[in-house]
Design a protein around this motif. Structure first.
Motif, short mmCIF file in Angstrom:
data_model
loop_
_atom_site.label_atom_id
_atom_site.label_comp_id
_atom_site.label_asym_id
_atom_site.label_seq_id
_atom_site.Cartn_x
_atom_site.Cartn_y
_atom_site.Cartn_z
N TYR A 1 41.88 39.64 50.87
CA TYR A 1 41.97 40.44 49.35
C TYR A 1 43.50 39.61 49.17
N PHE A 2 43.79 39.40 48.06
CA PHE A 2 45.61 39.87 48.03
C PHE A 2 45.97 40.34 46.13
N ARG A 3 46.90 40.96 46.56
CA ARG A 3 47.42 41.41 44.74
C ARG A 3 48.14 40.01 44.31
N VAL A 4 47.73 40.40 43.31
CA VAL A 4 48.19 38.85 42.12
C VAL A 4 48.41 40.09 41.53
N ALA A 5 49.74 38.52 40.79
CA ALA A 5 49.99 39.62 39.46
C ALA A 5 49.84 39.21 38.06
N ARG A 6 49.76 40.17 37.70
CA ARG A 6 48.93 39.81 36.23
C ARG A 6 49.47 39.09 35.37
N GLU A 7 48.90 38.21 34.05
CA GLU A 7 50.00 37.10 33.22
C GLU A 7 51.14 38.21 32.61
N GLU A 8 50.92 39.70 32.11
CA GLU A 8 51.07 40.38 31.08
C GLU A 8 52.54 41.04 32.22
N GLU A 9 52.63 41.13 32.77
CA GLU A 9 53.16 41.96 34.51
C GLU A 9 54.35 40.22 34.60
N GLN A 10 54.05 39.04 34.50
CA GLN A 10 55.30 38.88 34.90
C GLN A 10 56.11 38.47 34.15
N PRO A 11 57.45 38.30 34.25
CA PRO A 11 58.42 37.62 34.13
C PRO A 11 58.76 36.82 32.87
N LEU B 1 36.10 30.86 58.67
CA LEU B 1 36.37 30.41 57.56
C LEU B 1 36.86 31.55 57.05
N ALA B 2 38.15 31.43 55.90
CA ALA B 2 38.46 32.71 55.06
C ALA B 2 39.41 32.15 54.04
N GLY B 3 38.12 32.87 53.47
CA GLY B 3 38.52 32.27 51.80
C GLY B 3 39.58 33.33 50.92
N PHE B 4 40.23 32.94 49.97
CA PHE B 4 41.10 34.23 49.61
C PHE B 4 40.84 34.27 48.18
N TYR B 5 40.85 36.02 47.93
CA TYR B 5 40.50 36.30 46.55
C TYR B 5 41.35 37.43 46.21
N PRO C 1 36.40 40.97 42.22
CA PRO C 1 37.47 39.52 42.79
C PRO C 1 36.70 38.41 42.34
N VAL C 2 38.28 37.33 42.64
CA VAL C 2 37.52 35.55 41.85
C VAL C 2 38.39 35.14 43.07
N ALA C 3 37.97 34.34 43.22
CA ALA C 3 37.71 33.15 44.60
C ALA C 3 39.66 32.79 43.62
N ILE C 4 40.62 32.43 44.46
CA ILE C 4 42.52 32.28 43.88
C ILE C 4 43.35 31.23 45.16
N SER C 5 43.83 30.64 44.97
CA SER C 5 44.93 29.89 45.59
C SER C 5 45.80 30.07 45.83
N ASN D 1 48.54 25.36 47.23
CA ASN D 1 47.12 25.90 46.32
C ASN D 1 45.99 25.93 47.13
N LEU D 2 46.35 26.75 48.24
CA LEU D 2 45.47 27.22 49.19
C LEU D 2 43.79 27.67 49.40
N LYS D 3 43.17 27.41 48.82
CA LYS D 3 42.40 28.54 48.85
C LYS D 3 41.09 28.60 50.06
N GLN D 4 41.46 28.27 50.62
CA GLN D 4 41.03 28.51 52.41
C GLN D 4 41.50 27.96 53.25
#
Length: 177
Positions: free
Chosen positions: A167-177, A41-45, A51-55, A78-81
């Motif tokens: 573990y995924f690279r996620v865009a921070r709020e300030e980086e989003q256009p 079972l893989a969880g996404f972070y 790290p925080v759990a993400i979807s 919105n897949l979390k696992q």
């Protein structure tokens, strides 16, 4: 044989037989109630410092080289696992995560993860049989959106728990256009 003896035998054997059957079923059920399959079972972070759990939004996940239909998730939002079954006939299993949202989808961006492991049979009991453990040798991944993949315990066994972390690279709020 007299009728009295026959009745006594029936009364004695029948209840004893029923009790033995119930005891046998209870023993087998209790002994084999836990998950008999070693299903990763893989969880996404997020790959941030903490790290925080993400979807993950809008993805398709499928296996490479698996017989039959290997699509686990098709255009899921919105897949979390995700359960990522390992092959029992080979010492490696590969999956593709295709991203469908925005530019990632437009440019057909996907990551591939290959799990390399040793398959170790583990005897549970005569009524439950054998369970397989997967002892992780290494995990190889592309790094388009995935930062890293880990197996914190080093072993995938039959415990019903999250035993892989992606573990995924996620865009921070300030980086989003």
């Amino acid at each position: 044989m007299s009728t009295g003896l026959q009745n006594a035998l029936r009364r004695g054997i029948l209840p004893a037989g029923i009790a033995l059957l119930i005891a046998g079923m209870a023993c087998t059920n209790d002994e084999c109630m836990e998950n008999k399959n070693s299903l990763p079972l893989a969880g996404f972070y997020s790959s941030e410092a903490v790290p925080v759990a993400i979807s993950v939004d809008s993805v398709t996940i499928y296996g490479i080289g698996a017989p039959g239909d290997s699509v686990l998730h098709d255009s899921v939002r919105n897949l979390k696992q995700s359960y990522l079954p390992f092959r029992i006939d080979q010492e490696s299993t590969s999956y593709v995560i295709r991203y469908l949202q925005g530019d990632l989808g437009r440019f057909r961006i996907a990551d591939t993860i290959t799990f390399n492991y040793d398959i170790v049979p583990w005897f549970v009991s005569s009524s439950c049989g054998v369970v397989y453990e997967y002892r992780m040798r290494d995990i190889v991944t592309t790094h388009h959106v995935i930062d890293s993949v880990t197996c914190p315990g080093g072993v995938i066994d039959n415990k019903n728990a999250e035993n892989l972390r992606i573990y995924f690279r996620v865009a921070r709020e300030e980086e989003q256009p």
